[in-house]
Write an enzyme that holds these catalytic residues in place. Structure first.
Site, PDB file in Angstrom:
ATOM      1  N   TYR A  56       0.789  -1.424   0.097  1.00 42.81           N
ATOM      2  CA  TYR A  56      -0.072  -0.047   0.031  1.00 42.81           C
ATOM      3  C   TYR A  56       0.932   1.167  -0.045  1.00 42.81           C
ATOM      4  O   TYR A  56       0.613   2.162  -0.927  1.00 42.81           O
ATOM      5  CB  TYR A  56      -0.783   0.089   1.204  1.00 42.81           C
ATOM      6  CG  TYR A  56      -1.920   1.179   1.584  1.00 42.81           C
ATOM      7  CD1 TYR A  56      -2.998   1.331   0.640  1.00 42.81           C
ATOM      8  CD2 TYR A  56      -1.493   2.235   2.065  1.00 42.81           C
ATOM      9  CE1 TYR A  56      -3.781   2.358   0.666  1.00 42.81           C
ATOM     10  CE2 TYR A  56      -2.392   3.305   2.351  1.00 42.81           C
ATOM     11  CZ  TYR A  56      -3.487   3.417   1.550  1.00 42.81           C
ATOM     12  OH  TYR A  56      -4.200   4.546   1.546  1.00 42.81           O
ATOM     13  N   ILE A  57       1.844   1.326   0.746  1.00 40.76           N
ATOM     14  CA  ILE A  57       2.894   2.324   1.005  1.00 40.76           C
ATOM     15  C   ILE A  57       3.531   2.577  -0.314  1.00 40.76           C
ATOM     16  O   ILE A  57       3.612   3.637  -0.963  1.00 40.76           O
ATOM     17  CB  ILE A  57       3.879   2.320   1.892  1.00 40.76           C
ATOM     18  CG1 ILE A  57       3.329   2.206   3.465  1.00 40.76           C
ATOM     19  CG2 ILE A  57       4.882   3.161   1.891  1.00 40.76           C
ATOM     20  CD1 ILE A  57       2.391   3.331   3.698  1.00 40.76           C
TER      21      ILE A  57
END
Length: 254
Positions: free
Chosen positions: A158-159
Site C-alpha cells: 500500500y505504501i
C-alpha cells in the site's frame, strides 16, 4: 450558481460508489458540476445517481474496474459522449489490502494493490489527458494518501502504491503543464471509509493510535477530503500543479 467551485464542469470520479468517492460526488454536485461516476458496484452507483438526481444534480454512472484499461477508457468516453467534453477527473479508486509484515506479504496481495492503486491511476490518466488535450485543457486530482508521504507499519505494498501515485502525479503535471492540464494529488490521513473501518476493526487499538498521532485528534469525514479535491479541481488555483496536498489533520507534521 456561477460562484460555485465547479460550476459548469464535467467531472469523472472513479471509486465513486462509497467513501471519499461518493462524498466527492455529493460535494462536486453541490459545487455545480455534472458528474460521471465510475466504480465496480453497480447497485451502489445506481442508488447514488438516483439520490443526486432527486436533488436536481446532473449525474450518470458507468460500471468500471480501473485496473482494466478498456474500462477506464470507456468511462472517459461516456463523459465525452454524454456531455461533450471532460473538464476534470478525480482518480480516487483504490484498495488497502491486509496489514501484514513485508516478509510475509503474499504475492497476490501485492499484485492486487498495485493493479488498482497504481496501474488504475495510469489507466485513467491516459484517456483523461487525451480527452482534455482535445478540449484545450483540464484538471486532474489523484488520490494518494499520507502513506504516499510517510511509512506506516505492515503495509508495504500500500505504501509503495501510494508513493507511486505521487510519482505519476508529478510526472503528468510536468509533462502537460504547457497544454493547460493541471495534475495534483491529495494525501488523506485517517478518513472514515470502508478501507479504514476494515483496518480499524481488524487491528484493535489502531484507531486510537492513529488519532493520538494526529494533532486534531480525530478521523476525517469523507466530505472534508472531497472538499479539498474540489478546490484543486477548480479554477481558483490556476498556478498549482504537481503538488501533493496533505488532508490529514496535521499527521505528517509529527
Amino acid at each position: 450558481m456561477q460562484n460555485d467551485l465547479l460550476f459548469g464542469k464535467v467531472v469523472l470520479i472513479t471509486g465513486a460508489s462509497s467513501g471519499i468517492g461518493a462524498a466527492a460526488a455529493r460535494v462536486f454536485c453541490q459545487e455545480g458540476a455534472s458528474v460521471v461516476l465510475a466504480a465496480r458496484r453497480e447497485e451502489h452507483l445506481t442508488a447514488l445517481v438516483d439520490e443526486l438526481r432527486d436533488k436536481g444534480a446532473v449525474a450518470t454512472h458507468v460500471v468500471a474496474d480501473v485496473s482494466r484499461p478498456e474500462d477506464a477508457a470507456r468511462a472517459v468516453r461516456l463523459a465525452v459522449d454524454t456531455y461533450g467534453r471532460l473538464d476534470c477527473a478525480f482518480n480516487n479508486a483504490g484498495i488497502g489490502g491486509d496489514r501484514t509484515p513485508l516478509h510475509l506479504m503474499p504475492d497476490d496481495v501485492y499484485d492486487s494493490i498495485m493493479d488498482t492503486n497504481v496501474r488504475g491511476v495510469f489507466n485513467c490518466l491516459r484517456p483523461e489527458i487525451a480527452a482534455m488535450l482535445d478540449n484545450g485543457g483540464g484538471t486532474i486530482v489523484n488520490n494518494s494518501s499520507v502513506g504516499g508521504l510517510v511509512a506506516i507499519p505492515a503495509a508495504a505494498p500500500y505504501i509503495a502504491s501510494k508513493h507511486a501515485v505521487v510519482g505519476l502525479t508529478r510526472a503528468a503535471a510536468d509533462e502537460y503543464a504547457k497544454q493547460n492540464i493541471r495534475v495534483n494529488a491529495i494525501a488523506p490521513g485517517s478518513t472514515r471509509t470502508e478501507i479504514t473501518a476494515d483496518w480499524f476493526q481488524r487491528n484493535p487499538g489502531l484507531e486510537h493510535m492513529v488519532n493520538s498521532l494526529t494533532p486534531q485528534g480525530r478521523t476525517a469525514e469523507p466530505e472534508e477530503v472531497a472538499a479539498a479535491a474540489a478546490w484543486l479541481l477548480s479554477d481558483r488555483c490556476p498556478f498549482l500543479t504537481g503538488i501533493v496536498m496533505p488532508v490529514d489533520g496535521g499527521f505528517v507534521n509529527q
